[in-house]
Design an enzyme around this catalytic site. Structure first.
Site, PDB file in Angstrom:
ATOM      1  CG  PHE A 152      43.350  56.551  16.159  1.00 47.25           C
ATOM      2  CD1 PHE A 152      42.506  57.640  16.167  1.00 47.25           C
ATOM      3  CD2 PHE A 152      44.686  56.748  15.832  1.00 47.25           C
ATOM      4  CE1 PHE A 152      42.968  58.914  15.846  1.00 47.25           C
ATOM      5  CE2 PHE A 152      45.172  58.009  15.513  1.00 47.25           C
ATOM      6  CZ  PHE A 152      44.300  59.103  15.521  1.00 47.25           C
ATOM      7  CG  ASP A 237      47.488  50.968  12.513  1.00 46.15           C
ATOM      8  OD1 ASP A 237      48.652  51.192  12.909  1.00 46.15           O
ATOM      9  OD2 ASP A 237      46.610  51.843  12.473  1.00 46.15           O
ATOM     10  CE  LYS A 266      51.597  56.341  17.786  1.00 45.29           C
ATOM     11  NZ  LYS A 266      51.546  57.714  18.278  1.00 45.29           N
TER      12      LYS A 266
END
Length: 421
Positions: A152, A237, A266
């Protein structure tokens, strides 16, 4: 629209018109989400209160975003101070807080250049565009990106194409070409997929959305070697794993493999929209003036909060505390799993933890999350079979104990329902 109608419209924020129930959410929002039945109005640390005053222990951390908990005093101070100085000036000019955060990231990482954006998807979009520019300047055929199945990387058209989950890319027309997906942690498949036409290998150090599956050190080392052999970029990532989540400041340090490009989001903003792509100068030069950009990315307000967050999270005592909390949480969760038969496995690194549901609850991770909410504890799902925890990195042990007690009550309830079926 008549002038009288305009004048009679209610003012923004009028108490009698403001939606204050969870049901009202569906009346005003585009239905791309299916939120659980909690209307949060206040939070502190790892405790959240809803509109009715009910208290919840937050073990979800805003999906690994609230790394320093809700309403952290140091972040409030940084936000307030910057709000009185400068919010946004655009990338047409230079901002001191933007430069300070970029400098701090460079001092603390392998990187020499930083590109700021607002979300993980945007950071990854920049990384993938950089990879394509880098490859195509070597050969017109060097544009393939190798990614992992069930990965993802965001929700833009490029990032859902690179992500290995067709459910996120189906229905939007043809996917972007040149993306190859291989099984995660399969060295042979990775070696077979990477070639002279590969411009980048893109991997999550831990696949978060697909079940909290850590990469093996051998797998990431293999990816590094293949990229070196074929002159491709290794992109990690770290949107979910970066900025302290694994007990090292960045996940690549835990695995001992240095990437060419890293993306973070985040926790770097702790709830303020902020992300970054970090790379070396020799790669950054392939994104020259005008090739990419953003209006809001790296604005003064976000970067001031990011600098305060990075300073707090990079402290050795906080990172060591993540490892201690991991051991404590995993030990207790395994005890609960064994006592009530609800978990087959508890896995993860640092404070990114996945509880693999036992067979009677396969495919029911969302139902388990709903049940947890009724017991006053907030958890996440990762795929259909895994309950995911990503609490704040500084969550207190009293909040951990209370959250675990509520999870144990849920486990007891689930076990009772299964026994009596």
């Amino acid at each position: 629209m008549s002038q009288s109608h305009i004048h009679s419209a209610p003012g923004i924020g009028e108490p009698h018109r403001a939606p204050r129930t969870a049901d009202a959410y569906t009346e005003v929002m585009v239905p791309v989400y299916s939120p659980l039945d909690l209307l949060a109005v206040r939070a502190q640390g790892a405790t959240v209160w809803d509109a009715a005053g009910k208290e919840y222990i937050d073990l979800s951390g805003g999906i690994a975003v609230n790394a320093l908990g809700h309403c952290n005093p140091a972040l409030i101070e940084a936000l307030t101070a910057q709000a009185h100085r400068l919010w946004h000036i655009s990338n047409t000019y230079k901002s001191d807080s933007t430069l300070r955060l970029a400098g701090a990231l460079i001092r603390l990482t392998f990187a020499e250049r930083v590109f700021f954006a607002n979300s993980g998807a945007e950071a990854n979009e920049a990384a993938f565009k950089l990879a394509r520019r880098y490859g195509l300047q070597q050969s017109p055929r060097k544009y393939e990106i190798v990614s992992a199945q069930n990965s993802f990387h965001g929700r833009s058209l490029f990032t859902v194409s690179v992500g290995g989950q067709p459910k996120y890319s189906n229905g939007f027309g043809p996917a972007i070409e040149g993306i190859r997906h291989v099984p995660f942690n399969d060295l042979g498949a990775l070696e077979h997929a990477v070639s002279e036409n590969t411009c980048a290998v893109v991997l999550e150090p831990v696949q978060g959305e697909s079940g909290v599956l850590p990469a093996t050190r051998e797998y990431l080392a293999c990816a590094r070697a293949l990229c070196d052999r074929h002159n491709a970029l290794l992109i990690l990532d770290e949107v979910q794993t970066g900025v302290g989540r694994l007990g090292t400041l960045f996940a690549y340090e835990h695995f001992g493999v240095v990437p060419d490009v890293m993306t973070i989001a985040k926790a770097i903003g702790c709830g303020i929209p902020l992300s970054a792509m970090l790379t070396m100068a020799r790669f950054a030069e392939h994104l020259g003036q005008g090739t990419h950009g953003t209006t809001f990315g790296g604005n003064s307000l976000a970067c001031a909060v990011g600098e305060a967050a990075l300073h707090a999270i990079s402290q050795p005592e906080l990172l060591y505390g993540v490892l201690e909390r991991h051991d404590y949480l995993v030990s207790r969760l395994r005890q609960i799993g064994e006592r009530y038969g609800v978990f087959d496995e508890v896995r993860g690194i640092g404070l990114l933890i996945g509880c693999v549901l036992a067979e009677p609850w396969h495919g029911k991770a969302r139902d388990v999350a709903k049940g947890a909410l009724t017991h006053g504890v907030m958890v996440l799902q990762a795929g259909q079979d895994v309950m995911r925890l990503a609490p704040s990195l500084n969550i207190s042990y009293s909040e951990i104990d209370e959250g675990l007690a509520r999870l144990e009550a849920l486990a007891q309830e689930l076990n009772h329902e299964t026994v009596n079926c």
